[in-house]
Design a protein around this motif. Sequence first.
Motif, mmCIF file in Angstrom:
data_model
loop_
_atom_site.group_PDB
_atom_site.id
_atom_site.type_symbol
_atom_site.label_atom_id
_atom_site.label_comp_id
_atom_site.label_asym_id
_atom_site.label_seq_id
_atom_site.Cartn_x
_atom_site.Cartn_y
_atom_site.Cartn_z
ATOM 1 N N UNK A 86 0.857 -1.186 0.000
ATOM 2 C CA UNK A 86 0.000 0.000 0.000
ATOM 3 C C UNK A 86 0.889 1.230 0.000
ATOM 4 N N UNK A 87 1.242 1.682 -1.210
ATOM 5 C CA UNK A 87 1.972 2.939 -1.347
ATOM 6 C C UNK A 87 1.721 3.485 -2.742
ATOM 7 N N UNK A 88 2.316 4.628 -3.059
ATOM 8 C CA UNK A 88 2.112 5.280 -4.346
ATOM 9 C C UNK A 88 3.455 5.468 -5.049
ATOM 10 N N UNK A 89 3.383 5.407 -6.387
ATOM 11 C CA UNK A 89 4.575 5.642 -7.192
ATOM 12 C C UNK A 89 4.144 6.323 -8.479
ATOM 13 N N UNK A 90 4.692 7.490 -8.730
ATOM 14 C CA UNK A 90 4.308 8.310 -9.874
ATOM 15 C C UNK A 90 2.798 8.524 -9.932
ATOM 16 N N UNK A 91 2.221 8.809 -8.765
ATOM 17 C CA UNK A 91 0.818 9.173 -8.697
ATOM 18 C C UNK A 91 -0.158 8.027 -8.757
ATOM 19 N N UNK B 26 12.695 -3.174 -18.874
ATOM 20 C CA UNK B 26 11.593 -3.017 -17.933
ATOM 21 C C UNK B 26 11.342 -1.551 -17.587
ATOM 22 N N UNK B 27 10.088 -1.244 -17.242
ATOM 23 C CA UNK B 27 9.697 0.100 -16.821
ATOM 24 C C UNK B 27 9.095 0.043 -15.424
ATOM 25 N N UNK B 28 8.684 1.232 -14.932
ATOM 26 C CA UNK B 28 8.060 1.330 -13.602
ATOM 27 C C UNK B 28 9.039 0.876 -12.509
ATOM 28 N N UNK B 29 10.251 1.416 -12.565
ATOM 29 C CA UNK B 29 11.354 0.896 -11.759
ATOM 30 C C UNK B 29 11.710 1.776 -10.569
ATOM 31 N N UNK C 125 18.268 5.049 -10.087
ATOM 32 C CA UNK C 125 17.238 5.918 -10.628
ATOM 33 C C UNK C 125 15.837 5.371 -10.442
ATOM 34 N N UNK C 126 14.880 6.082 -11.044
ATOM 35 C CA UNK C 126 13.467 5.724 -11.000
ATOM 36 C C UNK C 126 12.862 5.973 -12.372
ATOM 37 N N UNK C 127 11.707 5.354 -12.611
ATOM 38 C CA UNK C 127 11.057 5.498 -13.908
ATOM 39 C C UNK C 127 9.574 5.172 -13.778
ATOM 40 N N UNK C 128 8.742 5.881 -14.548
ATOM 41 C CA UNK C 128 7.304 5.644 -14.469
ATOM 42 C C UNK C 128 6.880 4.465 -15.346
ATOM 43 N N UNK C 129 5.569 4.287 -15.473
ATOM 44 C CA UNK C 129 5.014 3.067 -16.047
ATOM 45 C C UNK C 129 5.397 2.834 -17.498
ATOM 46 N N UNK C 130 5.472 3.898 -18.298
ATOM 47 C CA UNK C 130 5.778 3.714 -19.718
ATOM 48 C C UNK C 130 7.169 4.209 -20.097
ATOM 49 N N UNK C 131 7.969 4.576 -19.101
ATOM 50 C CA UNK C 131 9.324 5.024 -19.385
ATOM 51 C C UNK C 131 9.416 6.424 -19.966
ATOM 52 N N UNK C 132 8.338 7.211 -19.819
ATOM 53 C CA UNK C 132 8.351 8.576 -20.353
ATOM 54 C C UNK C 132 8.889 9.592 -19.353
ATOM 55 N N UNK C 133 8.886 9.228 -18.069
ATOM 56 C CA UNK C 133 9.378 10.120 -17.022
ATOM 57 C C UNK C 133 10.266 9.332 -16.076
ATOM 58 N N UNK C 134 11.251 10.002 -15.520
ATOM 59 C CA UNK C 134 12.133 9.335 -14.585
ATOM 60 C C UNK C 134 13.264 10.243 -14.163
#
Length: 320
Positions: free
Chosen positions: A108-113, A149-152, A234-243
């Motif tokens: 139960x947490x949030x990542x990239x909204x 992979x994405x969402x990392x 690093x970090x990255x969102x679900x589709x690799x468009x932000x990180x």
Amino acid sequence: MVDAHQALPGDSAHYTITLVNDAPQTTEFVVRDRIPENATYIPGSATGGLFYVQENHELLGTVELKAEGMSIVTEALYGYIPLSQYTDPEPCPLGDCDEAAISLSGFDFYFYGKPVSDLVWSTNGFLRAGSEISNLSITNQNLPDSTAPNNLIAPLWADLDLNGCSLPGLTGAWYRLFASVEDIPFYIFEWENAALKSDSTACFTFQVWIKTGTDEIWFVYGPQTSTIDTATVGIENQDGSKGDTVYYNGTGSVPIEGSSLKVVRNDSQATFTYDLLIDANIGEDVINLVEATNTHTGTVMQASNIVQVGERIYLPTVMR
């Protein structure tokens, strides 16, 4: 906010509303500004999506503010605390701790909204939000990158082997623990003495701490026997468009023993402006109240501004 807190009858006042989403998820807000009875909305002055409802003598607007911007900063938590003091190591799938991954649920947490309930935990130094356990490449990337992979969540993404550390007295293992520290609940993951596949004497210990119910995430670094060249932090969102990447293959700041990094949200915001004509008499106050309702939680935030209506006093100029 208003540009002047004193005015004369017939003056105009310029108002600015700044709305910030400090929640870990994308949130819709409804903005309502009831125009004071002793002021008049100046037609055409509203910006940012506000519109004037004449029959209610109010300004209304709806805005969706995302919580998708995240970056990594240097910020300490509690320092490195070996999880081996509190729990047993996690077994690797089929006993193979090289190129292994485990799919886990119940978080139960949030990542990239976005809410996260499932994680994939890789021996190669990263967590993947979601349940997809395929395409977990050993080849690290400079994030963001649309290639899977994405969402990392990657404290040290490299080609690692938890069975590979050859130094005497150092055994590779990985641990996970749900624990409260100072009454704050965390999900904690640790890679202990993870060795580079290319160098069994280069062994690294590091952790991820996730504060439950939030998007607050820390990378914590323990003992290291070497520096590392080929890796991603690093970090990255679900589709690799932000990180965000703070270290990639020799570029950036490589984490050292005792250091900590924090994944932080870059709050999104919206700005609305409009003008009012002051109709009040001398001695009156124009009190303007604005409300912003969070449609996700029902929480109502309020702010007010007061313009005092008075006379201008002209002082004589004295020449000496």
